[in-house]
Structure formats: C-alpha cells, structure tokens
Design a protein around this motif. Structure first.
Motif, PDB file in Angstrom:
ATOM      1  N   ILE A 382      32.527 -36.215 -30.030  1.00  0.00           N
ATOM      2  CA  ILE A 382      31.125 -36.741 -31.390  1.00  0.00           C
ATOM      3  C   ILE A 382      30.515 -37.071 -29.863  1.00  0.00           C
ATOM      4  CG2 ILE A 382      30.047 -38.122 -33.416  1.00  0.00           C
ATOM      5  CD1 ILE A 382      32.636 -37.798 -34.035  1.00  0.00           C
ATOM      6  N   LEU A 383      29.404 -36.463 -29.845  1.00  0.00           N
ATOM      7  CA  LEU A 383      28.687 -36.612 -28.763  1.00  0.00           C
ATOM      8  C   LEU A 383      27.295 -37.318 -29.205  1.00  0.00           C
ATOM      9  CD1 LEU A 383      28.206 -35.975 -24.958  1.00  0.00           C
ATOM     10  CD2 LEU A 383      26.108 -35.906 -26.450  1.00  0.00           C
ATOM     11  N   SER A 384      27.334 -38.470 -29.213  1.00  0.00           N
ATOM     12  CA  SER A 384      25.719 -38.830 -29.614  1.00  0.00           C
ATOM     13  C   SER A 384      24.873 -39.289 -27.905  1.00  0.00           C
ATOM     14  CB  SER A 384      25.852 -40.279 -30.346  1.00  0.00           C
ATOM     15  OG  SER A 384      24.538 -40.749 -30.194  1.00  0.00           O
ATOM     16  N   TRP A 413      27.910 -32.496 -31.593  1.00  0.00           N
ATOM     17  CA  TRP A 413      27.053 -32.408 -30.929  1.00  0.00           C
ATOM     18  C   TRP A 413      25.187 -33.158 -31.784  1.00  0.00           C
ATOM     19  CZ3 TRP A 413      31.065 -32.755 -28.216  1.00  0.00           C
ATOM     20  CH2 TRP A 413      30.582 -33.129 -26.418  1.00  0.00           C
ATOM     21  N   MET A 414      25.382 -34.809 -32.075  1.00  0.00           N
ATOM     22  CA  MET A 414      24.439 -35.231 -32.530  1.00  0.00           C
ATOM     23  C   MET A 414      23.302 -35.235 -31.817  1.00  0.00           C
ATOM     24  SD  MET A 414      26.374 -38.595 -33.907  1.00  0.00           S
ATOM     25  CE  MET A 414      25.283 -38.453 -35.406  1.00  0.00           C
ATOM     26  N   GLY A 415      22.716 -34.560 -32.869  1.00  0.00           N
ATOM     27  CA  GLY A 415      20.610 -35.341 -32.094  1.00  0.00           C
ATOM     28  C   GLY A 415      20.057 -33.645 -32.111  1.00  0.00           C
ATOM     29  N   GLU A 420      20.513 -29.380 -26.941  1.00  0.00           N
ATOM     30  CA  GLU A 420      20.700 -28.093 -27.433  1.00  0.00           C
ATOM     31  C   GLU A 420      21.462 -27.223 -26.850  1.00  0.00           C
ATOM     32  OE1 GLU A 420      17.039 -24.951 -28.256  1.00  0.00           O
ATOM     33  OE2 GLU A 420      16.606 -26.790 -28.538  1.00  0.00           O
ATOM     34  N   LYS A 421      21.239 -27.190 -25.665  1.00  0.00           N
ATOM     35  CA  LYS A 421      21.240 -26.931 -24.315  1.00  0.00           C
ATOM     36  C   LYS A 421      23.292 -26.936 -24.800  1.00  0.00           C
ATOM     37  CE  LYS A 421      22.455 -24.411 -20.470  1.00  0.00           C
ATOM     38  NZ  LYS A 421      22.037 -22.343 -21.016  1.00  0.00           N
ATOM     39  N   TYR A 434      28.789 -28.746 -35.028  1.00  0.00           N
ATOM     40  CA  TYR A 434      28.536 -29.224 -36.566  1.00  0.00           C
ATOM     41  C   TYR A 434      26.926 -30.664 -35.231  1.00  0.00           C
ATOM     42  CZ  TYR A 434      32.341 -26.379 -38.075  1.00  0.00           C
ATOM     43  OH  TYR A 434      33.254 -25.419 -38.110  1.00  0.00           O
ATOM     44  N   ASN A 435      26.251 -30.525 -36.625  1.00  0.00           N
ATOM     45  CA  ASN A 435      25.765 -31.578 -36.254  1.00  0.00           C
ATOM     46  C   ASN A 435      25.240 -32.871 -36.915  1.00  0.00           C
ATOM     47  OD1 ASN A 435      23.504 -29.918 -36.127  1.00  0.00           O
ATOM     48  ND2 ASN A 435      22.511 -29.248 -38.517  1.00  0.00           N
ATOM     49  N   THR A 436      26.986 -33.055 -37.939  1.00  0.00           N
ATOM     50  CA  THR A 436      27.230 -34.336 -37.874  1.00  0.00           C
ATOM     51  C   THR A 436      28.367 -34.843 -38.026  1.00  0.00           C
ATOM     52  OG1 THR A 436      27.350 -34.332 -40.288  1.00  0.00           O
ATOM     53  CG2 THR A 436      24.566 -34.652 -39.354  1.00  0.00           C
TER      54      THR A 436
END
Length: 894
Positions: A382-384, A413-415, A420-421, A434-436
């Motif tokens: 997970i990355l914020s 990859w949250m955000g 995006e890249k 996944y978004n979350t």
C-alpha cells in the motif's frame, strides 16, 4: 451435438461473413475489417447477393458457391432471413456459426418462434451456433476477431464469457489500461445452442486457459452447466457475476422453506456446490479479472500488508476482519530481517508500517523479505502519496518482483494524479493495482475462496456408520393415493407418515374429528399433550390460533378442540377442516430447527437447514444445499448456520447428536431424490431434546410432474440400478456396483495389493502410493460423465474389499469414450476384470456410446488378451511402446 465441434468456431481456417455489405460502417463490413485488421491468417469470404468487392478478398453471392469448405459462418443479416441462411450453411457443410443478428426470443413470441426455426435447421447438420444477438468472439492467440468490437485485447490466459454485449465492451475497453490479457473473449448472446455448459466444458480442458470469468443473466441447461462446472472448477477457477437478483419467487412461496429458499439463494448454493466463486458487482468482476490474469492463485489467506502509513494499514486489517481474519503474524525470523532494513520506529507487526518517509529501496527490501517468508500466502503493498515517498520510484522498485513470486503480489496506490504514473508502471509489470486497500483485499479473498472451495471439493467423505434403509413402497403408496385424490397438500398426519417411511424421527401423532374422540385419543397418548388444527388450507397454524400446548386434562382437551376449530374458521372461513392432531408434549426442548426442501424450477429440489420455530423468517438463519448429499455435505450444510454453534452445546444445554442430525438430513435428501412430485416439504420445528431430533410439525406440498427420478436433479445421484451380483468365469462371487466417494479407503487397499509391474501397466510409470488428488479423481465422479464400477467381496462381517475397478470416461459428444481397468494382483486371471469391463461396456452401449477405446502397453499381454476376447480391435498408437484397442459397440452384444 458435440462440444468438440466448437473447434471450428474458435479455431477456424476459413470464415464466411454473411451479410457483408459495400456500405461503409455496416455490421457486415465491420466484421470483415476486424478479421483483416486482427491478423486472421485463414480465408475470409464476404457473402452478399449484391456484393461488390471493396476488399482484396474473394466474394461469393452464395455460401454454396465456395469452392472450399467453410469452417465458420458469421451471420449478420436481418433475423427473419437467418433460418434460410442457416439451412444453406448446413447444406454447404459448415460446422459452426456466430449469429450477430438481434430480434430473437428477447423480442417476444414471434422472435422465439424464429429462434426455434433456426435451431431446427442447425440441428439437421450438427451446426453449432453462438448467438443470436451477440457481439461475436475474439481469440487473441489466433489473431481472430470474429466480432464487431474493433479492439483486439492482448494475449493472455483468461477466458471471459458474457451474455451482455455492453459488459463485453466495458471489459475490452478496460483491459489495455490494466494490462489484462485474454485467451478467449465470448459474447454468448441468447444461447439458442451453445450455452455456458458447452463453453465451460471446452475452456476447462484448454491448457491455454488458466481461469474462466462469467457474466450470467440466466442459465439454460442447468444440469449440463453444473456437470461442466464441477469438472472444470477442479482444474481452474471459475468466477461468476450473476445478475437479476429478484425477490418475486420469495413472495409467492407458501411455506417457511419456500419463503427462505428464494431463486438467488438457490443460485448461491448451486455455485458453491460446483466450486464456483460468485462476486456481487461489476467492479468486483473487474477486480478478480485483473488478479486472475496477472497473479498465481493463493494457497491460503495469510496476507502480509506493507504500507507507508498507519491509517491504510488499519483499513486493510479491518477489511480482513470482515472475513474473520487478521494480517498473518510475523515469524521471529521475518521480524529480525525486517529489523535489519527498516527504521527503528516501524510497526514491528503486521500490517508492516515502514513509515511515511520510506524510500523506494526500503519498500523493495521489505516486500522482498515478505515474498521469501514462509508464513505468507500473499503480499499487499500500500502506498499513500507523501512528501518523502515517490510513488513512481516505488512502483519501479516493485516491478522487479512481478515474475519471481510463488503467491500473489498486488498493490493499492491510493490517490489520483500523484500515483497515476506508478499505477501504470505496476500494471504493465503484471502487478494488479487497486484504488483502496478494501478493494484489493476483497479481490484477494475471492481467490482464497476458490482455494478453499478446491480443498472442500477434494475432501473424502466418511462412510456411513450403518446402511440407511427406506420403505419406498409405503412412501410411494402415500403419494400415489394423494395424487389419485388430486391432493396437492398433505395433511400433517399424512406428511408424518411419509417421513416415517424414510426413517425420519417423527413424534407420535393421532387424529381426532370430535371433542369426544380427542378426549379418547388423549388418554391413549398420555398427558401433557399438544393439539393442532388439521387443515390443508392453513399452512401457518400459529397465525390461525391453531395450536394449544400443555393440555393436562380431559376438560382442557375438550375445550381446546372447540377453541381451535373456532379460531380456524375465523382465520379462514373457506378452509377445509379435517379435525385436529394430538401429540405428546415435549416438555423441554433444547433447540428448535427448521429442516425442509423445495423444488426450484431451474435447479430441482434443494435442502434447507437452519434455526426453526416461530422466529424462523425473522432470524433468517439458514443454509441451502443441493441433493444428492453425503455425510460430509450434510455436515457442511449445518456448519454454515449460526445455530450450529449452539448445537455443539451452550451453557447448560447438552450438544445435539450431530451424526443423527446428519443422518436426518440424508434421509430427507433421499426422499426428494426419489420423489420428484414433492414441491415443498416443511419440518418446523424439529425439536432437539437431550441431543435427539424429533419432527414435531410437518407439511408437504405435491405437484404433478412428467419428469421421473433422477432427471429432476441437476446433479446425478448414485445410480443404484447398476448394482448386481455376479459370478466370474473362475466361480468367484462378486458384487459389482458404481464407485462411491466413500470408497477411497477401499481403493487404497486395492492399490496396496498391486505389484510394481501391475502399477506400471495401469499408470504407465512408477507410483508408490495413490496421491490424494488422484484418489479424489477416481472416487468422486460425475455419474453423468463417467461409468466407474467396482467389484467387491465381503470379508469378515460386513466389511468389504475391492478386487477391481474399471472406468469409462465419456467425451463431451456422448459418442466416444476412453476406458481403463485395474485388477488387484490376487484376483488377476480369475475373470474379475472381464466381468467388470463387460458390465461397463454394457452400460456404455445403453447410454448411446458408440466407440470405446484405450491405450495398452505392448508388454501388457494379459490386457491385450482380455481386449481381444471382448471384441476390441488392436492397432498401433502414436507411441511405439503403446497399442490402441478400440471396440465398436454398435456391432457387439454382451
């Protein structure tokens, strides 16, 4: 019609596009363009009577005028012309067709009649048809885009089959962005001919398919679907999104069981029985598609969560808790390795919080340690986005692990813009994003569900402690008498008599038609007792004030009779009243259960088990299963309910006799297997006292049917009619019957009698013991697809031993089959194998199988002699050390 003919649809060498027009943008012209631009290497024939060539292709005014055979016809003409076009295709010897044209049964009666005409014409020549009203098919591996979707997805091992063209278009549009590849992409349309069962059969045996994804609106041939899915799901995951959840059937149900076994709940039960994973939304379908397309399947749910922020880690832990799970604990060795690469303030637990300033190198080291750790079945990164963390650099650092993993690695990859890249880099590397965290874990848990389904499918059920016996003659007479009188609802007294015939534990019940008769019967039964209204028109007695309990004297019984009849007349003045029933009062029941059955219009009878009593529909604690059942399946049915925890014993209440409850479920299942006339059966409550269940109230609804047992089931039951006592040529008395899942221990004992030579002859190699997977495959068979017979002898007491086993495995076309036989060394040369194989071949001929073949090693002279004796012809095989033996069943009699 044969499933193997689908090769001509998915692997054609020549295609005729019927309806191709010179008009730019027409469906026909788009189909031709897509075939060419997709890189199809075979011949393409545009066919239109008024066609003027605008492509560098040969054009024919009629498909009959082609000089070479056409494998596949793509039909895009008005639906009214399609019956004639299909007739022409059959006359031309075309093997497969895709009908793009809409306007069939989805438009009503006229369209349905058109489809019937098309189907009749197709069947005359064995023409397999996908559609009508479909988008077409795409096979990227063969550069085949036989659809009017312009996008060709990239190659992969995921097969996608959908009834909705819109869902197909959405998945196609999503796939490049998420880097999802496909081996097959099929818009199935209205399933006039080729349906989900056919495609699962075809895709299930294709090594280029690793997973199957389905979007289902409705099923056609449910038994074929279940048979195909049960076979394929043992080899690869099947994930389904079933739309059309409707409460309409629930509102119309007449009994507790009917109300609690609605259409969607039955689909759930069927999918579980087949080992299928069901998702709930189109988003979840997309998520599963991405994970299945890119990652290996997890062997379990032990997840490592690596995160650069505490909050998302907590979100991940909360998501796992919804499945009664936690992030997997860290082993001391793993924690020590993480200590060596992470800052002192890392979380020292799982989720592994590597802090907000984590660099790409730190991420990579932590993930690598988790991938190598033995305590995990998957890793979620997970990355914020934070000031000290570069999402793109971290993504690049993780991309190196995309191909060096033994379990799933996936990311959240949250955000938005900032990640995006990095998301694109991960997708291109084959790491799902996944978004979350919740979305990621949900997809992971669906894959874990498949692994769990596989474990359940491969469990070996225990043997019954005793043989279950049923009075079928008595049961048949009760149902026949009710049918003769055109009764659709059995009274409680009749219902209990039917249940008693099948050995279900029913309390004593007497009928009284007057207050004086009630008093007389009460003396015979003894006090205290219960009195209930007896009427086919009053299903829920409590609502009619039709039950009085704890009656302890003649006066109370006399008055109770009058009160119950008065209440019944007030509740339903038109109801037919047949008196009352009197039953011994159960003083202290420990638990109240509901046990019942309902005939689903699509899946046949289903069994329901759950919490009983007057709060049944409010608590809604129930589970549904499809017969036939065994002890293992009966236990699983119970375990999935909340009341099961109580049944194990709660506070001062003793545990229920679980074996007796399982036996009760099996007896009920056998009753509905044997009698298709039973449309609903309700036993509520079944009261458990001192561990023993007893049916206190029962109601059975009957429905006339032309379908005989076991054709009303979607899962073929044990074919008891194939049992026989036989004497071999050497005078050995043997009992020949179909194999059962419970026979696994006997098969192991048979294997132990084999010499190394016998093992080599049967398995074409060395084998020290039967692997569990092979044991399951040999004993848990689909009786619709296989003929698996065993020869048994009694030893001491009632103990059996297996002398030999033979199996005939049918091809999907139902005309050809492969056989194999295994005889224990002590019984070789005594006629056991000959008698057993002859029995299998007799059954095969009865089923319409025309040719049976097998492969025999050159040196296996005994098997070759047996084959020749039974009428097999011996020929060379592709392998010089092997021979093929073949028998034409049309030309032999046994």
């Amino acid at each position: 019609m044969a499933v193997y003919n689908l090769d001509k649809i998915f692997k054609p060498e020549s295609i005729a596009v019927i309806g191709a027009s010179e008009k730019e943008g027409s469906i026909g012209s788009v189909l031709v363009e897509n075939l060419i631009q997709g890189g199809f290497q075979g011949k393409v024939y545009p066919v239109n009577p008024r066609y003027r060539s605008i492509y560098a292709l040969e054009a024919y005014p009629s498909i009959l005028n082609t000089n070479s055979a056409v494998d596949l016809a793509i039909i895009a003409t008005p639906i009214a012309t399609v019956p004639g076009v299909v007739k022409e295709c059959v006359e031309a010897g075309v093997d497969g067709a895709i009908i793009i044209s809409a306007g069939g049964k989805e438009t009503g009666a006229k369209g349905r009649e058109l489809e019937d005409r098309i189907h009749r014409e197709a069947r005359k020549g064995g023409l397999r048809v996908i559609g009508p009203n479909c988008l077409g098919i795409i096979c990227p591996e063969r550069n085949l885009n036989a659809s009017f979707a312009s996008r060709m997805p990239q190659k992969g091992k995921l097969a996608f089959v959908s009834q909705s063209g819109a869902i197909c278009s959405a998945i196609l549009d999503l796939s490049p962005k998420e880097n999802i590849g496909f081996s097959y992409f099929v818009s199935i349309g209205s399933m006039m001919d080729v349906d989900f069962g056919d495609l699962i059969d075809y895709l299930g045996t294709d090594p280029e398919v690793s997973s199957i994804l389905l979007y289902v609106e409705s099923l056609s041939h449910h038994r074929k679907f279940m048979s195909a899915a049960r076979a394929a799901s043992r080899l690869k995951p099947i994930v389904v999104l079933k739309s059309g959840r409707s409460p309409a059937g629930t509102r119309a149900a007449a009994s507790h069981t009917g109300a609690m076994a609605g259409e969607d709940a039955v689909y759930d039960a069927a999918f579980k029985r087949a080992g299928i994973v069901r998702v709930n939304t189109i988003g979840e379908l997309f998520d599963c598609a991405e994970l299945m397309a890119k990652q290996p399947r997890p062997s379990g749910p032990r997840l490592a969560v690596v995160t650069n922020a505490g909050g998302p880690g907590v979100m991940a832990a909360d998501a796992l808790s919804q499945y009664d799970l936690e992030p997997a604990p860290l082993e001391a060795e793993t924690a020590e390795k993480l200590d060596g690469v992470l800052p002192d303030l890392w979380s020292h637990g799982n989720p592994i919080d590597i802090l907000g300033d984590a660099s790409a190198d730190t991420y990579a080291k932590a993930v690598k340690i988790c991938i190598e750790a033995k305590e995990f079945d998957g890793v979620l990164a997970i990355l914020s986005p934070q000031a000290m963390t570069d999402p793109t650099a971290v993504a690049n650092s993780l991309a190196q692990f995309s191909k060096s993993k033994r379990f799933p690695l996936f990311a959240s990859w949250m955000g938005g813009v900032a990640v995006e890249k990095g998301t694109e880099i991960l997708n291109q590397a084959g790491i799902p994003t996944y978004n979350t965290p919740e979305q990621a874990i949900r997809a992971f848990m669906y894959m874990c569900e498949y692994s769990r389904n596989l474990q359940i499918l491969e469990e070996i059920p225990p043997q019954l402690p005793r043989t279950l016996r049923f009075d079928r003659q008595r049961a048949d007479s009760i149902i026949e008498e009710a049918s003769r009188r055109q009764k659709t609802v059995l009274t409680e007294f009749e219902s209990k008599a039917l249940l008693t015939a099948y050995g279900l534990p029913v309390n004593r019940t007497e009928v009284a038609n007057s207050p004086d008769e009630a008093v007389k019967k009460a003396k015979e039964i003894g006090y205290p007792l219960a009195m209930k209204i007896l009427s086919p028109d009053i299903l829920h007695k409590t609502e009619a004030h039709g039950i009085l309990l704890n009656l302890r004297s003649e006066a109370e019984v006399f008055d109770a009779f009058k009160k119950i009849l008065t209440g019944a007349h007030e509740y339903n003045p038109e109801a037919v009243i047949q008196g009352v029933t009197l039953q011994p009062m159960i003083q202290r029941g420990d638990y109240e259960l509901l046990l019942g059955a309902k005939k689903d219009p699509s899946f046949g009878p289903v069994i329901l088990f759950g919490m009983g009593g007057i709060y049944t529909e409010i608590l809604h604690d129930r589970e549904i299963g499809l017969p036939p059942l065994n002890l293992l399946l009966a236990r699983r049915l119970m375990e999935k309910t909340r009341v099961y925890a109580l049944l194990k014993g709660y506070r001062n209440r003793p545990p229920a006799d679980m074996e007796l409850l399982q036996e009760t479920i099996l007896r009920l299942a056998q009753l509905v297997v044997d009698f298709p006339e039973i449309s609903e059966l309700d036993m509520n409550p079944v009261i458990v006292t001192d561990g023993k269940p007893q049916v206190v109230d029962a109601r059975i609804l009957l429905e006339a049917t032309d379908i005989s047992s076991p054709l009303h089931l979607v899962i073929s039951p044990y074919p008891e009619h194939y049992e026989s006592q036989e004497v071999t040529s050497a005078g050995l008395e043997v009992f020949i019957r179909p194999i059962k899942p419970e026979d696994a221990p006997l098969l192991v004992e048979l294997f132990d009698t084999l010499s190394p030579t016998s093992i080599y002859y049967r398995f074409f190699g060395t084998l020290k013991a039967l692997p569990h997977s092979m044991l399951v495959r040999f004993t848990q068979v689909d009786y619709d697809r296989e003929i698996d017979m065993v020869a048994l002898q009694k030893t001491n007491g009632d103990k059996e031993r297996m002398l030999a086993t033979a199996r005939v495995i049918t091809d999907p076309d139902g005309k050809r089959a492969e056989f194999a036989i295994l005889v224990g060394d002590p019984w070789q040369g005594k006629g056991v194998g000959a008698r057993l194989l002859e029995r299998c071949l007799t059954i095969a001929k009865e089923r319409g199988i025309e040719t049976v073949w097998g492969i025999v090693l050159h040196e296996n002279t005994g098997m070759l002699a047996l084959a020749r004796k039974l009428g097999f012809k011996v020929s060379r095989s592709d392998d010089p050390g092997e021979l093929q033996v073949t028998i034409d069943l049309k030309s032999v009699d046994f």
